[in-house]
Write an enzyme that holds these catalytic residues in place. Structure first.
Site, PDB file in Angstrom:
ATOM      1  N   GLY A 110       0.792  -1.219   0.000  1.00  0.00           N
ATOM      2  CA  GLY A 110       0.000   0.000   0.000  1.00  0.00           C
ATOM      3  C   GLY A 110       0.826   1.271   0.000  1.00  0.00           C
ATOM      4  O   GLY A 110       2.055   1.255   0.080  1.00  0.00           O
ATOM      5  N   ARG A 147       3.572   6.418   1.785  1.00  0.00           N
ATOM      6  CA  ARG A 147       3.962   7.835   1.857  1.00  0.00           C
ATOM      7  C   ARG A 147       3.286   8.630   0.749  1.00  0.00           C
ATOM      8  O   ARG A 147       3.814   9.633   0.283  1.00  0.00           O
ATOM      9  CB  ARG A 147       5.475   7.974   1.755  1.00  0.00           C
ATOM     10  CG  ARG A 147       6.094   7.340   0.510  1.00  0.00           C
ATOM     11  CD  ARG A 147       7.552   7.705   0.388  1.00  0.00           C
ATOM     12  NE  ARG A 147       8.186   7.086  -0.754  1.00  0.00           N
ATOM     13  CZ  ARG A 147       9.355   7.443  -1.243  1.00  0.00           C
ATOM     14  NH1 ARG A 147      10.014   8.453  -0.710  1.00  0.00           N
ATOM     15  NH2 ARG A 147       9.880   6.836  -2.277  1.00  0.00           N
ATOM     16  N   GLY A 195       7.556   8.095   5.851  1.00  0.00           N
ATOM     17  CA  GLY A 195       6.605   8.584   4.871  1.00  0.00           C
ATOM     18  C   GLY A 195       7.008   9.844   4.135  1.00  0.00           C
ATOM     19  O   GLY A 195       6.264  10.307   3.264  1.00  0.00           O
ATOM     20  N   ASP A 222       3.987  -4.879  -7.256  1.00  0.00           N
ATOM     21  CA  ASP A 222       3.431  -3.630  -6.738  1.00  0.00           C
ATOM     22  C   ASP A 222       3.980  -2.417  -7.479  1.00  0.00           C
ATOM     23  O   ASP A 222       3.528  -1.289  -7.233  1.00  0.00           O
ATOM     24  CB  ASP A 222       3.702  -3.494  -5.238  1.00  0.00           C
ATOM     25  CG  ASP A 222       5.187  -3.538  -4.906  1.00  0.00           C
ATOM     26  OD1 ASP A 222       5.833  -4.518  -5.293  1.00  0.00           O
ATOM     27  OD2 ASP A 222       5.698  -2.598  -4.262  1.00  0.00           O
ATOM     28  N   ASP A 244       7.265   4.498 -10.743  1.00  0.00           N
ATOM     29  CA  ASP A 244       8.252   4.303  -9.679  1.00  0.00           C
ATOM     30  C   ASP A 244       9.680   4.278 -10.213  1.00  0.00           C
ATOM     31  O   ASP A 244      10.324   3.238 -10.288  1.00  0.00           O
ATOM     32  CB  ASP A 244       7.950   3.036  -8.872  1.00  0.00           C
ATOM     33  CG  ASP A 244       6.711   3.205  -7.996  1.00  0.00           C
ATOM     34  OD1 ASP A 244       6.409   4.355  -7.638  1.00  0.00           O
ATOM     35  OD2 ASP A 244       6.054   2.203  -7.689  1.00  0.00           O
TER      36      ASP A 244
END
Length: 487
Positions: free
Chosen positions: A89, A92, A124, A251, A261
């Site tokens: 999940g 941050r 975070g 993910d 990412d």
């Protein structure tokens, strides 16, 4: 007084509360805009002038919700390094909401580095270097014609963060994506044991990303088939530009086929199919040459997560999923051939086996002599016009006969020099140049970042500046480049 900020919708938060958690981005003490992407702002009908105001900057950090916005952290699972993690999940990050795009459909507006959420594994927060890195890499990938998430803005928070024992300036990235539905989102939904939730998620993803697909009686199969096709194109695109994602876990892969990412990623300089840049990839799981294999493996995990809605019997569902995923290899090979047909400047009259042979022979030569990947393909444009000096000069004398034989055979195929010059880049984000620009930005000088972005946004046109000259040439050092995830 009415806010000048436009409204956002809360489709994800309202439709999938089981896949969302409330989040309140931390207030930043002294937010300052480091970069604003006007092109992305216009695409989602956000006024750049408004975003440059104090209210706009605090919207970009997530502190000032736009009308209608309800920030949420998305919940997902994932296979990291081949091991299933049931709860990952947004640790941050927050999805602020969705905006319509001028190009059609919708886009997520998403912030990263906002402070802790209920799923945080660290504090975070984020720092300037990694957030500007994502901005740079996303713009480069977009300019190279590859589907990607893109940065809308990077904002300095005014709150320094400790990273690896060093105090660094804090920052928040605001990102735009077709959506943030990851393979791991499907895995998490499946883990809840609610087939109806999984069916609704599949229907939502189909409508959002593949609206032209006729789902018929088997929407989950149509969805999986669409994702497999998108993944084949995405991976072939990476291989064509020498991009190494670096942490290709489920993910970190979106069902849309957009790259997300940009942490421990990098571009190849000297061609090495076994190249690994990530500091934590000790065994080469996510090496350059393994990306097609890993993407197929990830698709297998997605297929098994969908098994319960692919058929009434879960074993039948897994068999159907495996069958759909098995088409990846053929689709990837076809996409790879298309990419390298273009890189070789060859038209459709040249059969695929010939394209594959010349591409494979070229890559073998590049690997054997560690020749610059980007420079070789770009120099073919000059060679197609009759001057092969640059291509030959990239190899040592020992390779001369093999290179001459390859050039002679390739030239006989009548490659298109103009096509070569407009599809093989002069400029990519050279790792050492990106690092230099980010170090300057952390020290307070943003000019190198902005100059680099402008070059990378037009990678096919040669420029005559000091940075352009350095960006077009690989480094001479033998010290391996290392990347870090930034968390």
């Amino acid at each position: 007084m009415r806010s000048a900020l436009p409204e956002l919708t809360n489709v994800w938060a309202e439709t999938f509360p089981d896949l969302s958690r409330p989040v309140s981005p931390r207030r930043t003490p002294a937010p300052r805009l480091l970069a604003l992407n006007d092109d992305v702002a216009h695409d989602v009908s956000l006024d750049p002038d408004v975003l440059r105001t104090d209210e706009g900057v605090r919207f970009l950090t997530g502190e000032r919700p736009a009308p209608g916005a309800t920030p949420v952290a998305q919940v997902y699972a994932g296979h990291q390094w081949g091991v299933y993690k049931p709860l990952l999940g947004d640790g941050r990050a927050a999805l602020l909401g969705e905006r319509p795009r001028h190009s059609g459909g919708f886009a997520d507006v998403h912030t990263k580095g906002i402070g802790p959420t209920s799923m945080s594994r660290v504090d975070g927060f984020a720092t300037v270097g990694p957030m500007l890195r994502e901005y740079l890499l996303g713009e480069a990938m977009h300019a190279l014609g590859l589907p990607t998430t893109r940065a809308l803005a990077v904002v300095a928070t005014g709150a320094p963060r400790r990273f690896n024992g060093e105090m660094l300036p804090g920052a928040i990235l605001t990102r735009v994506a077709a959506s943030h539905i990851r393979y791991g989102s499907i895995e998490y939904a499946a883990s809840l044991g609610d087939p109806q939730l999984l069916r609704r998620l599949v229907a939502h993803a189909l409508e959002r990303h593949y609206p032209g697909v006729a789902a018929g009686r088997y929407p989950a199969r149509a969805f999986l088939d669409s994702v497999v096709g998108a993944a084949a194109l995405q991976t072939a695109g990476w291989m064509g530009v020498g991009f190494v994602h670096g942490v290709l876990s489920t993910d970190n892969v979106l069902v849309s086929g957009e790259t997300i990412d940009y942490g421990p990623c990098a571009f190849l300089d000297a061609y090495d199919p076994d190249a690994v840049f990530s500091s934590i990839d000790l065994h080469g799981r996510y090496a350059f040459r393994r990306q097609p294999e890993i993407m197929r493996w990830n698709l297998g995990r997605l297929a098994h997560a969908l098994a319960g809605v692919l058929a009434d019997d879960i074993d039948d569902g897994r068999a159907i999923g495996d069958e759909v995923v098995s088409t990846f290899d053929e689709r990837y090979i076809a996409a790879w051939t298309g990419v390298f047909r273009t890189k070789l400047g060859l038209d459709a009259s040249i059969d695929s086996s010939t394209v594959d042979r010349f591409a494979a022979e070229a890559l073998s030569l590049l690997a054997a002599y560690r020749v610059d990947f980007t420079g070789f393909w770009r120099d073919l444009a000059t060679a197609a016009r009759g001057d092969s000096t640059a291509v030959r000069g990239a190899f040592p004398p020992a390779a001369a006969s093999a290179v001459d034989a390859w050039l002679e055979g390739w030239s006989a195929l009548q490659p298109d020099a103009d096509r070569l010059a407009t599809t093989n880049a002069v400029y990519i984000p050279r790792n050492h140049i990106v690092d230099d620009a980010l170090k300057a930005a952390v020290a307070g000088d943003l000019d190198p970042v902005h100059e680099l972005v402008e070059l990378l946004r037009n990678p096919y046109t040669e420029r005559h500046t000091s940075l352009a000259r350095r960006l077009a040439a690989p480094p001479t050092t033998e010290v391996p480049f290392v990347t870090f995830c930034g968390t």
